[in-house]
Design an enzyme around this catalytic site. Structure first.
Site, PDB file in Angstrom:
ATOM      1  N   VAL A  14       0.865  -1.169   0.000  1.00  0.00           N
ATOM      2  CA  VAL A  14       0.000   0.000   0.000  1.00  0.00           C
ATOM      3  C   VAL A  14       0.908   1.227   0.000  1.00  0.00           C
ATOM      4  O   VAL A  14       1.855   1.311   0.783  1.00  0.00           O
ATOM      5  CB  VAL A  14      -0.928   0.031   1.227  1.00  0.00           C
ATOM      6  CG1 VAL A  14      -1.855   1.256   1.176  1.00  0.00           C
ATOM      7  CG2 VAL A  14      -1.749  -1.249   1.312  1.00  0.00           C
ATOM      8  N   CYS A  15       0.657   2.161  -0.920  1.00  0.00           N
ATOM      9  CA  CYS A  15       1.358   3.437  -0.960  1.00  0.00           C
ATOM     10  C   CYS A  15       2.867   3.219  -1.066  1.00  0.00           C
ATOM     11  O   CYS A  15       3.351   2.482  -1.904  1.00  0.00           O
ATOM     12  CB  CYS A  15       0.956   4.267   0.259  1.00  0.00           C
ATOM     13  SG  CYS A  15       1.355   6.016   0.158  1.00  0.00           S
TER      14      CYS A  15
END
Length: 310
Positions: free
Chosen positions: A109-110
């Protein structure tokens, strides 16, 4: 029972972790009959992991025994430009790499995508990350194909997602792949998620892309259009909601957003229609749902958008 191992890096963002963790936790809730079963695990180099939001988390320091059906996820962390920011230890990077080599799925994520790059898993693969970090990811990993302005990518059991809340979309996608769209929809509804978004959808909606201006009057008009984009809205109504004359509103709206109120409304309709089509709706039904009188206008807008991209 499927294990989901979250690899925690110092200064991680809570929502990067919590959004995805909530999806798998909700899926495993005993109140969901016949639902899949997930066991959530958290590993790190140290037992206490500081977060970007100031809350310390507890984690295991021993890597669990995993099988090919298990999942490893790396939430993102606060890393301005990622230069000098936190990194996986060589031990954790090796564990992530080995899990993929043994047939398992790894996800990020990210800024967690940088951890997958550190583990050598981005070379020759499609990937994405938060829009502010895409240039840096491409610079660090020239052998990867950084896909811009999408929510998530999937390439040979390497799954990467954009910023923060897109971890929910990524987790719902993984749930849908493993247990079917109905299971993912049930979890999304239980979490009060508006809709399960496809990976190719843009990171920033039209509502966000044209909101960086400082005009209160124009923001009020956008609020009105956002709430009723499928309805026929007359310029006189919009002007009344802004407290401006029609000509003044048109001028200020153009100065703030680069378009007319009608064009802005059409963009919202198009974006929502694309989402419905991505979920299986026909062009005709999507056009009706978003307020077009027939599908011809929607087809013209979609063709114009593809031409701009091309």
């Amino acid at each position: 029972m499927t294990d989901v191992v979250f690899v925690l890096v110092p200064q991680l963002h809570l929502l990067d972790l919590a959004g995805a963790a909530q999806v798998f936790s909700t899926a495993s809730d005993e109140s969901v009959p016949g639902g899949p079963r997930y066991r959530l695990r958290y590993v790190a180099d140290e037992a206490e992991v500081p977060t970007a939001q100031g809350v310390a988390l507890r984690a295991d320091t021993e890597w669990p025994r995993l099988g090919p059906g298990d999942l490893v996820m790396v939430p993102g962390w606060r890393s301005p430009g990622t230069a000098g920011g936190p990194r996986l230890s060589e031990s954790l990077a090796r564990r992530v790499r080995e899990h993929h080599a043994e047939g398992g799925t790894v996800a990020s994520v990210c800024s967690g995508a940088f951890a997958l790059g550190q583990a050598g898993l981005l070379e020759g693969r499609r990937c994405t990350t938060h829009h502010d970090l895409q240039d840096e990811l491409a610079r660090r990993h020239p052998g990867a194909t950084v896909v811009r302005d999408v929510l998530y990518t999937v390439d040979d059991r390497v799954v990467t997602s954009a910023g923060i809340a897109s971890g929910i979309d990524l987790a719902l996608h993984l749930l849908a792949v493993r247990h079917g769209p109905a299971a993912a929809a049930r979890v999304a509804r239980d979490m009060v998620v508006y809709a399960r978004r496809n990976g190719h959808e843009p990171q920033a909606s039209a509502m966000l892309r044209h909101r960086s201006h400082l005009s209160d009057a124009v923001h009020r008009v956008q609020d009105r259009i956002d709430a009723d984009y499928a309805a026929p809205l007359r310029l006189a109504e919009l002007a009344a909601s802004s407290g401006l004359a029609e000509r003044t509103l048109t001028r200020r709206f153009g100065e703030a957003t680069g378009m007319t109120p009608l064009r802005y409304q059409s963009l919202l309709r198009l974006e929502r229609a694309e989402h419905l089509i991505g979920q299986g709706a026909t062009v005709e039904s999507a056009a009706r749902a978003v307020g077009f009188s027939d599908a011809r206008m929607l087809r013209r807008l979609r063709a114009a958008g593809r031409a701009q991209v091309g």
